[in-house]
Design an enzyme around this catalytic site. Sequence first.
Site, PDB file in Angstrom:
ATOM      1  N   ARG A  12      -8.969  -4.853  -1.647  1.00  0.00           N
ATOM      2  CA  ARG A  12      -8.598  -4.460  -3.009  1.00  0.00           C
ATOM      3  C   ARG A  12      -8.141  -3.008  -3.048  1.00  0.00           C
ATOM      4  O   ARG A  12      -8.709  -2.143  -2.380  1.00  0.00           O
ATOM      5  CB  ARG A  12      -9.791  -4.606  -3.957  1.00  0.00           C
ATOM      6  CG  ARG A  12      -9.474  -4.246  -5.406  1.00  0.00           C
ATOM      7  CD  ARG A  12     -10.723  -4.172  -6.265  1.00  0.00           C
ATOM      8  NE  ARG A  12     -11.586  -3.052  -5.890  1.00  0.00           N
ATOM      9  CZ  ARG A  12     -11.372  -1.778  -6.254  1.00  0.00           C
ATOM     10  NH1 ARG A  12     -10.312  -1.454  -6.977  1.00  0.00           N
ATOM     11  NH2 ARG A  12     -12.209  -0.830  -5.876  1.00  0.00           N
ATOM     12  N   ALA A  13      -7.100  -2.758  -3.826  1.00  0.00           N
ATOM     13  CA  ALA A  13      -6.685  -1.398  -4.157  1.00  0.00           C
ATOM     14  C   ALA A  13      -6.575  -1.322  -5.673  1.00  0.00           C
ATOM     15  O   ALA A  13      -6.305  -2.325  -6.338  1.00  0.00           O
ATOM     16  CB  ALA A  13      -5.352  -1.042  -3.510  1.00  0.00           C
ATOM     17  N   SER A  14      -6.773  -0.135  -6.216  1.00  0.00           N
ATOM     18  CA  SER A  14      -6.872  -0.006  -7.669  1.00  0.00           C
ATOM     19  C   SER A  14      -5.552  -0.193  -8.401  1.00  0.00           C
ATOM     20  O   SER A  14      -5.512  -0.772  -9.483  1.00  0.00           O
ATOM     21  CB  SER A  14      -7.468   1.362  -8.029  1.00  0.00           C
ATOM     22  OG  SER A  14      -8.775   1.471  -7.519  1.00  0.00           O
ATOM     23  N   THR A  15      -4.456   0.295  -7.830  1.00  0.00           N
ATOM     24  CA  THR A  15      -3.173   0.251  -8.531  1.00  0.00           C
ATOM     25  C   THR A  15      -2.091  -0.347  -7.640  1.00  0.00           C
ATOM     26  O   THR A  15      -2.243  -0.453  -6.424  1.00  0.00           O
ATOM     27  CB  THR A  15      -2.724   1.665  -8.959  1.00  0.00           C
ATOM     28  OG1 THR A  15      -2.397   2.435  -7.786  1.00  0.00           O
ATOM     29  CG2 THR A  15      -3.829   2.388  -9.721  1.00  0.00           C
ATOM     30  N   GLN A  18      -0.863   1.553  -4.527  1.00  0.00           N
ATOM     31  CA  GLN A  18      -1.702   1.668  -3.338  1.00  0.00           C
ATOM     32  C   GLN A  18      -1.593   0.425  -2.461  1.00  0.00           C
ATOM     33  O   GLN A  18      -1.307  -0.672  -2.951  1.00  0.00           O
ATOM     34  CB  GLN A  18      -3.156   1.905  -3.750  1.00  0.00           C
ATOM     35  CG  GLN A  18      -3.358   3.197  -4.535  1.00  0.00           C
ATOM     36  CD  GLN A  18      -4.755   3.327  -5.094  1.00  0.00           C
ATOM     37  OE1 GLN A  18      -5.424   2.338  -5.373  1.00  0.00           O
ATOM     38  NE2 GLN A  18      -5.201   4.558  -5.281  1.00  0.00           N
TER      39      GLN A  18
END
Length: 210
Positions: A12-15, A18
């Site tokens: 997972r990446a926040s945005t 990324q």
Amino acid sequence: MSTQHFIRGYLRASTDDQNANRARATLEQFAKDNGARVAAWYTENASGTKTDRSELMRLLTDSHAGDVLLIEQVDRLTRLTKADWDTLKTAIKQAGVRIVSLDLPTSHAAMTVSSNDDFTARMLDAVNAMLLDMLAAIARKDYEDRRRRQAEGIALAKSKGVYRGRPVDQQLRNKVTELKAKGFSIRKTAELAGCAPSTVQRILKEDIGA
């Protein structure tokens, strides 16, 4: 006696800006070092503060009792409030999944513990549940601290009249403008320019107001 587990890697990446796949090679190597391999990958760009993460929910739906949910760090799984974390923990428990996180060494034994060794499995579950709660609380506090510092910095910049928002690379701005002029949609423009749709929208809005 050890047993092989079905390993499900969660990235997972926040945005959208990324790279959510950044840790994939690290997790693959970890699994290999433990005599296993990651059998399925679930990758998404979504905030760890949200519970409605489609790939994480798909992972839990796909899982069977004894499967391993492999992550790089606990904060990849959660930056949730306590109430939301408790809800996610319940879903994980109902799926019968064990969490293995590279930053939680006590969880690593779940990669090899025998399904017939009930005592060891229960002891590991108890220890890891406590440590996971601690790391989840730290991840949430880190998120809240960063948000507070960011808000304070923006407020200070605004009070000095120097706040301009996140700067956009001029080369990226030119590329976005060119792609939109050719008739591409915002989403396709973002894909071709290598940025988030929100960045495309911001550039177009700034150009209109310029």
